[in-house]
Motif scaffolding. Structure first.
Motif, PDB file in Angstrom:
ATOM      1  N   GLY A   4      32.311  32.697  68.853  1.00 57.75           N
ATOM      2  CA  GLY A   4      31.616  33.317  67.720  1.00 57.75           C
ATOM      3  C   GLY A   4      30.754  32.317  66.980  1.00 57.75           C
ATOM      4  N   LYS A   5      31.295  31.139  66.740  1.00 61.83           N
ATOM      5  CA  LYS A   5      30.523  30.089  66.047  1.00 61.83           C
ATOM      6  C   LYS A   5      29.336  29.635  66.885  1.00 61.83           C
ATOM      7  CE  LYS A   5      33.024  30.037  62.402  1.00 61.83           C
ATOM      8  NZ  LYS A   5      32.536  30.666  61.208  1.00 61.83           N
ATOM      9  N   VAL A   6      29.525  29.540  68.197  1.00 64.92           N
ATOM     10  CA  VAL A   6      28.423  29.152  69.086  1.00 64.92           C
ATOM     11  C   VAL A   6      27.320  30.208  69.045  1.00 64.92           C
ATOM     12  CG1 VAL A   6      27.779  28.808  71.514  1.00 64.92           C
ATOM     13  CG2 VAL A   6      29.837  27.714  70.604  1.00 64.92           C
ATOM     14  N   ILE A   7      27.706  31.482  69.102  1.00 70.38           N
ATOM     15  CA  ILE A   7      26.738  32.580  69.058  1.00 70.38           C
ATOM     16  C   ILE A   7      25.961  32.562  67.747  1.00 70.38           C
ATOM     17  CG2 ILE A   7      26.547  35.100  68.880  1.00 70.38           C
ATOM     18  CD1 ILE A   7      28.871  35.217  70.942  1.00 70.38           C
ATOM     19  N   LEU A   8      26.666  32.408  66.627  1.00 65.02           N
ATOM     20  CA  LEU A   8      25.996  32.413  65.327  1.00 65.02           C
ATOM     21  C   LEU A   8      25.080  31.206  65.155  1.00 65.02           C
ATOM     22  CD1 LEU A   8      28.885  33.689  63.035  1.00 65.02           C
ATOM     23  CD2 LEU A   8      26.848  34.934  63.764  1.00 65.02           C
ATOM     24  N   THR A   9      25.510  30.044  65.661  1.00 60.92           N
ATOM     25  CA  THR A   9      24.679  28.842  65.573  1.00 60.92           C
ATOM     26  C   THR A   9      23.414  29.005  66.418  1.00 60.92           C
ATOM     27  OG1 THR A   9      26.626  27.464  65.205  1.00 60.92           O
ATOM     28  CG2 THR A   9      24.626  26.342  65.940  1.00 60.92           C
ATOM     29  N   GLY A  10      23.580  29.508  67.639  1.00 63.00           N
ATOM     30  CA  GLY A  10      22.426  29.742  68.505  1.00 63.00           C
ATOM     31  C   GLY A  10      21.458  30.734  67.895  1.00 63.00           C
ATOM     32  N   ASN A  11      21.998  31.773  67.275  1.00 61.84           N
ATOM     33  CA  ASN A  11      21.152  32.770  66.616  1.00 61.84           C
ATOM     34  C   ASN A  11      20.376  32.149  65.455  1.00 61.84           C
ATOM     35  OD1 ASN A  11      20.185  35.475  66.082  1.00 61.84           O
ATOM     36  ND2 ASN A  11      21.550  35.462  64.320  1.00 61.84           N
ATOM     37  N   PHE A  12      21.016  31.266  64.714  1.00 56.96           N
ATOM     38  CA  PHE A  12      20.352  30.611  63.589  1.00 56.96           C
ATOM     39  C   PHE A  12      19.249  29.667  64.078  1.00 56.96           C
ATOM     40  CE2 PHE A  12      19.999  26.999  60.658  1.00 56.96           C
ATOM     41  CZ  PHE A  12      19.587  27.665  59.525  1.00 56.96           C
ATOM     42  N   VAL A  13      19.566  28.868  65.086  1.00 50.25           N
ATOM     43  CA  VAL A  13      18.615  27.867  65.576  1.00 50.25           C
ATOM     44  C   VAL A  13      17.410  28.527  66.252  1.00 50.25           C
ATOM     45  CG1 VAL A  13      18.319  25.966  67.232  1.00 50.25           C
ATOM     46  CG2 VAL A  13      20.365  26.078  65.811  1.00 50.25           C
ATOM     47  N   PHE A  14      17.659  29.580  67.006  1.00 44.97           N
ATOM     48  CA  PHE A  14      16.593  30.225  67.775  1.00 44.97           C
ATOM     49  C   PHE A  14      16.233  31.595  67.204  1.00 44.97           C
ATOM     50  CE2 PHE A  14      18.917  27.465  70.756  1.00 44.97           C
ATOM     51  CZ  PHE A  14      17.896  26.579  71.057  1.00 44.97           C
ATOM     52  N   ALA A  15      16.170  31.697  65.893  1.00 46.12           N
ATOM     53  CA  ALA A  15      15.854  32.971  65.231  1.00 46.12           C
ATOM     54  C   ALA A  15      14.432  33.411  65.571  1.00 46.12           C
ATOM     55  CB  ALA A  15      16.010  32.839  63.719  1.00 46.12           C
ATOM     56  N   PRO A  16      14.256  34.700  65.905  1.00 45.36           N
ATOM     57  CA  PRO A  16      12.910  35.193  66.229  1.00 45.36           C
ATOM     58  C   PRO A  16      12.052  35.339  64.980  1.00 45.36           C
ATOM     59  CG  PRO A  16      14.474  36.994  66.280  1.00 45.36           C
ATOM     60  CD  PRO A  16      15.269  35.744  66.032  1.00 45.36           C
ATOM     61  N   LYS A  17      10.749  35.364  65.190  1.00 43.71           N
ATOM     62  CA  LYS A  17       9.818  35.610  64.084  1.00 43.71           C
ATOM     63  C   LYS A  17       9.629  37.106  63.933  1.00 43.71           C
ATOM     64  CE  LYS A  17       7.307  31.357  64.020  1.00 43.71           C
ATOM     65  NZ  LYS A  17       6.883  30.844  62.779  1.00 43.71           N
TER      66      LYS A  17
END
Length: 119
Positions: free
Chosen positions: A9-22
Motif C-alpha cells: 500500500g505504501k509503495v502504491i501510494l508513493t508511486g502515485n505521488f511521484v508519478f502523478a498525472p497532469k
C-alpha cells in the motif's frame, strides 16, 4: 500478510505521488460546468487499493473533482455502500441523476465513464 499489504500500500501510494498525472486545462466556465456535474457523484474507495488509485488517476487526468468517501475507515460510508450498492467492494462510483442513483463498480468501467463524460 497484513504487513505485506501495508508495505505494498505504501509503495502504491508513493508511486502515485511521484508519478502523478497532469490534469486537463479548461476555461473557468468549462471547469465550473465539470465541477457542477461532479457534485452528483461520489467515489467510495480505499486509499491504498490499486484499482482505486487507477480511478483517482483518471479523475486527475480529466481534472474532475469527485467527492472521495473512505469505505474502509468510515463506518457511515461503508454502510451506505453496502445498503446502496449491495456490497462493500471498491472502487464504486455513486452517480445521482435526479431521483435515480446508479452504483458503478469495476475500475475500468468507471474510468471509461469518466473519459466519456468529461473528455
Amino acid at each position: 500478510m497484513k504487513l505485506i499489504r501495508w508495505i505494498l500500500g505504501k509503495v502504491i501510494l508513493t508511486g502515485n505521488f511521484v508519478f502523478a498525472p497532469k490534469g486537463l486545462t479548461r476555461s473557468e466556465d468549462a471547469q465550473a460546468q465539470v465541477d457542477d456535474k461532479a457534485k452528483s457523484m461520489a467515489l467510495y474507495q480505499f486509499d491504498a487499493c490499486p484499482f482505486c488509485v487507477k480511478v483517482r488517476r483518471a479523475m486527475k487526468r480529466q481534472s474532475v473533482n469527485i467527492e472521495l468517501r473512505d469505505a474502509k475507515t468510515d463506518p457511515v460510508h461503508k454502510q451506505a455502500l453496502l445498503e446502496g450498492g449491495g456490497r462493500v467492494k471498491v472502487p464504486c462510483l455513486r452517480i445521482e441523476n435526479g431521483e435515480d442513483v446508479t452504483w458503478m463498480y469495476e475500475s475500468s468501467d468507471i474510468v471509461a465513464y469518466l473519459e466519456k463524460e468529461f473528455a
